[in-house]
Design an enzyme around this catalytic site. Structure first.
Site, PDB file in Angstrom:
ATOM      1  N   ASP A  17      42.149  41.581  41.875  1.00  0.00           N
ATOM      2  CA  ASP A  17      42.572  40.174  41.884  1.00  0.00           C
ATOM      3  C   ASP A  17      41.673  39.342  40.961  1.00  0.00           C
ATOM      4  O   ASP A  17      40.489  39.635  40.822  1.00  0.00           O
ATOM      5  CB  ASP A  17      42.492  39.656  43.322  1.00  0.00           C
ATOM      6  CG  ASP A  17      43.303  38.395  43.518  1.00  0.00           C
ATOM      7  OD1 ASP A  17      44.001  37.969  42.579  1.00  0.00           O
ATOM      8  OD2 ASP A  17      43.236  37.824  44.623  1.00  0.00           O
ATOM      9  N   GLY A  71      44.265  36.128  36.467  1.00  0.00           N
ATOM     10  CA  GLY A  71      44.739  34.809  36.033  1.00  0.00           C
ATOM     11  C   GLY A  71      43.588  33.824  35.906  1.00  0.00           C
ATOM     12  O   GLY A  71      43.488  33.090  34.906  1.00  0.00           O
ATOM     13  N   ARG A  74      47.736  33.939  30.806  1.00  0.00           N
ATOM     14  CA  ARG A  74      47.484  34.842  31.934  1.00  0.00           C
ATOM     15  C   ARG A  74      47.548  36.311  31.524  1.00  0.00           C
ATOM     16  O   ARG A  74      46.808  37.144  32.034  1.00  0.00           O
ATOM     17  CB  ARG A  74      48.485  34.569  33.063  1.00  0.00           C
ATOM     18  CG  ARG A  74      48.289  33.218  33.728  1.00  0.00           C
ATOM     19  CD  ARG A  74      49.336  32.980  34.811  1.00  0.00           C
ATOM     20  NE  ARG A  74      49.312  34.033  35.813  1.00  0.00           N
ATOM     21  CZ  ARG A  74      48.459  34.080  36.842  1.00  0.00           C
ATOM     22  NH1 ARG A  74      47.573  33.113  36.992  1.00  0.00           N
ATOM     23  NH2 ARG A  74      48.494  35.069  37.694  1.00  0.00           N
ATOM     24  N   HIS A 100      45.444  39.962  32.282  1.00  0.00           N
ATOM     25  CA  HIS A 100      45.944  41.287  32.700  1.00  0.00           C
ATOM     26  C   HIS A 100      45.502  42.374  31.703  1.00  0.00           C
ATOM     27  O   HIS A 100      45.183  43.487  32.106  1.00  0.00           O
ATOM     28  CB  HIS A 100      47.464  41.263  32.829  1.00  0.00           C
ATOM     29  CG  HIS A 100      47.944  40.350  33.919  1.00  0.00           C
ATOM     30  ND1 HIS A 100      47.375  40.318  35.164  1.00  0.00           N
ATOM     31  CD2 HIS A 100      48.929  39.399  33.943  1.00  0.00           C
ATOM     32  CE1 HIS A 100      47.989  39.414  35.922  1.00  0.00           C
ATOM     33  NE2 HIS A 100      48.935  38.833  35.199  1.00  0.00           N
ATOM     34  N   LEU A 160      40.694  63.739  39.778  1.00  0.00           N
ATOM     35  CA  LEU A 160      40.862  62.423  40.396  1.00  0.00           C
ATOM     36  C   LEU A 160      42.347  62.102  40.498  1.00  0.00           C
ATOM     37  O   LEU A 160      43.097  62.286  39.536  1.00  0.00           O
ATOM     38  CB  LEU A 160      40.169  61.363  39.519  1.00  0.00           C
ATOM     39  CG  LEU A 160      40.271  59.914  39.978  1.00  0.00           C
ATOM     40  CD1 LEU A 160      39.450  59.674  41.244  1.00  0.00           C
ATOM     41  CD2 LEU A 160      39.778  58.957  38.896  1.00  0.00           C
ATOM     42  N   ARG A 181      38.390  44.234  47.494  1.00  0.00           N
ATOM     43  CA  ARG A 181      39.192  43.171  46.882  1.00  0.00           C
ATOM     44  C   ARG A 181      38.268  42.283  46.064  1.00  0.00           C
ATOM     45  O   ARG A 181      37.232  41.830  46.546  1.00  0.00           O
ATOM     46  CB  ARG A 181      39.918  42.317  47.919  1.00  0.00           C
ATOM     47  CG  ARG A 181      40.803  41.266  47.249  1.00  0.00           C
ATOM     48  CD  ARG A 181      41.766  40.571  48.184  1.00  0.00           C
ATOM     49  NE  ARG A 181      42.693  39.758  47.411  1.00  0.00           N
ATOM     50  CZ  ARG A 181      43.922  39.429  47.788  1.00  0.00           C
ATOM     51  NH1 ARG A 181      44.381  39.847  48.938  1.00  0.00           N
ATOM     52  NH2 ARG A 181      44.687  38.677  47.019  1.00  0.00           N
TER      53      ARG A 181
HETATM   54  C1  FPP Z   1      45.980  39.985  40.192  1.00  0.00           C
HETATM   55  O1  FPP Z   1      45.477  38.961  39.410  1.00  0.00           O
HETATM   56  C2  FPP Z   1      46.455  41.096  39.403  1.00  0.00           C
HETATM   57  C3  FPP Z   1      47.736  41.537  39.375  1.00  0.00           C
HETATM   58  C4  FPP Z   1      48.833  40.915  40.097  1.00  0.00           C
HETATM   59  C5  FPP Z   1      48.136  42.679  38.579  1.00  0.00           C
HETATM   60  C6  FPP Z   1      47.140  43.783  38.402  1.00  0.00           C
HETATM   61  C7  FPP Z   1      47.316  44.292  37.048  1.00  0.00           C
HETATM   62  C8  FPP Z   1      46.337  44.725  36.240  1.00  0.00           C
HETATM   63  C9  FPP Z   1      44.938  44.860  36.641  1.00  0.00           C
HETATM   64  C10 FPP Z   1      46.683  45.025  34.845  1.00  0.00           C
HETATM   65  C11 FPP Z   1      46.876  46.409  34.484  1.00  0.00           C
HETATM   66  C12 FPP Z   1      47.000  47.381  35.578  1.00  0.00           C
HETATM   67  C13 FPP Z   1      47.037  48.694  35.344  1.00  0.00           C
HETATM   68  C14 FPP Z   1      47.125  49.660  36.469  1.00  0.00           C
HETATM   69  C15 FPP Z   1      46.953  49.198  33.992  1.00  0.00           C
HETATM   70  P1  FPP Z   1      46.174  37.572  39.474  1.00  0.00           P
HETATM   71  O2  FPP Z   1      47.089  37.465  38.323  1.00  0.00           O
HETATM   72  O3  FPP Z   1      46.813  37.360  40.804  1.00  0.00           O
HETATM   73  O4  FPP Z   1      44.953  36.613  39.303  1.00  0.00           O
HETATM   74  P2  FPP Z   1      44.763  35.131  39.869  1.00  0.00           P
HETATM   75  O5  FPP Z   1      44.797  35.239  41.370  1.00  0.00           O
HETATM   76  O6  FPP Z   1      43.433  34.734  39.344  1.00  0.00           O
HETATM   77  O7  FPP Z   1      45.885  34.316  39.317  1.00  0.00           O
END
Ligand code: FPP
Length: 232
Positions: free
Chosen positions: A18, A21, A31, A35, A129, A180
């Site tokens: 998490d 963003g 955003r 990612h 793994l 988390r």
């Molecule tokens: C949460 O951050 C993240 C996600 C919803 C997506 C997780 C995706 C990745 C880590 C990118 C690539 C993944 C792989 C497996 C290659 P958020 O967008 O909710 O962040 P925020 O809460 O700060 O807005």
């Protein structure tokens, strides 16, 4: 390891990644840049896990609730996931990486389903793994899916073992540790069944900043926990 090590190295760690963003926002970036940086943190974490002797890593990549994000972000995330699946499938043998995907197939597009199926079948014999990607995953949906499968079998009464056997990846042991990032302290529909006795580790570090040192901090905290499983 210090004298506070009560637990052996866990077999299975699950992570709610998490803060992508917020990481991007702090840098005045879109955003999707968060990612992309998050995908790099995934690679660092895979290496750190392998180095630490972890056998299974479950990563929450896309939840059933994430469809409500702006279309552009959803499309970008899937593009990134497809690229990552392609790359990992190609490199998997070199690193002994086995890929699994947990989640509902519907409404994933056929192109990504084909990539998932290829990734899973072509890495099934790798043993170092296991990377279990939770993709279009929701824990309540997983439990409902399991119960429906049991109803279809004609079961009138069910046991805990029956439900466990119908989860998306019934062969995996429950995660001993759930991490988390980003300071949020909730499960967000992640592994509700499997987390019954998991230890939790929350860190304010945003996912794109997560690295081997942070991973090892979580591991050390886990190893110092006293796990009683309801006993004394
Ligand atoms: C949460 O951050 C993240 C996600 C919803 C997506 C997780 C995706 C990745 C880590 C990118 C690539 C993944 C792989 C497996 C290659 P958020 O967008 O909710 O962040 P925020 O809460 O700060 O807005």
């Amino acid at each position: 390891m210090s004298e506070t090590a009560f637990n052996p190295v866990p077999q299975h760690i699950a992570i709610i990644m998490d803060g992508n963003g917020r990481w991007a926002k702090e840098r005045h970036l879109p955003r999707l840049a968060g990612h992309n940086a998050g995908a790099k943190a995934v690679e660092r974490t895979l290496k750190a896990a392998q180095k630490a002797g972890i056998k299974i890593l479950t990563l929450y990549a896309f939840s059933t609730e994430n469809w409500s994000r702006p279309q552009e972000e959803v499309t970008g995330l899937f593009k990134l996931l497809e690229q990552t699946l392609d790359r990992y499938t190609q490199d998997a043998a070199k690193h002994g990486l086995r890929l699994l995907v947990s989640g509902a197939r519907d409404p994933l597009p056929p192109s990504i389903l084909a990539k998932i199926d290829h990734a899973v079948s072509s890495t099934q014999h790798n043993q170092e793994l296991t990377l279990n990607l939770a993709l279009n995953y929701g824990a309540r949906q997983e439990i409902v899916h399991a119960v429906n499968a049991l109803l279809t079998q004609g079961k009138k009464q069910i046991t805990m073992q029956d439900i466990s056997a119908q989860l998306y990846q019934p062969q995996l042991p429950d995660p001993e540790l759930i991490i988390r990032t980003s300071g949020e302290e909730r499960l967000s529909n992640f592994l509700l069944w499997q987390a019954a006795y998991s230890e939790f580790y929350f860190t304010p570090v945003l996912w794109p900043d997560f690295d081997e040192a942070e991973f090892n901090k979580a591991l050390l905290a886990y190893r110092g926990r006293k796990r009683r499983f309801g006993g004394v």
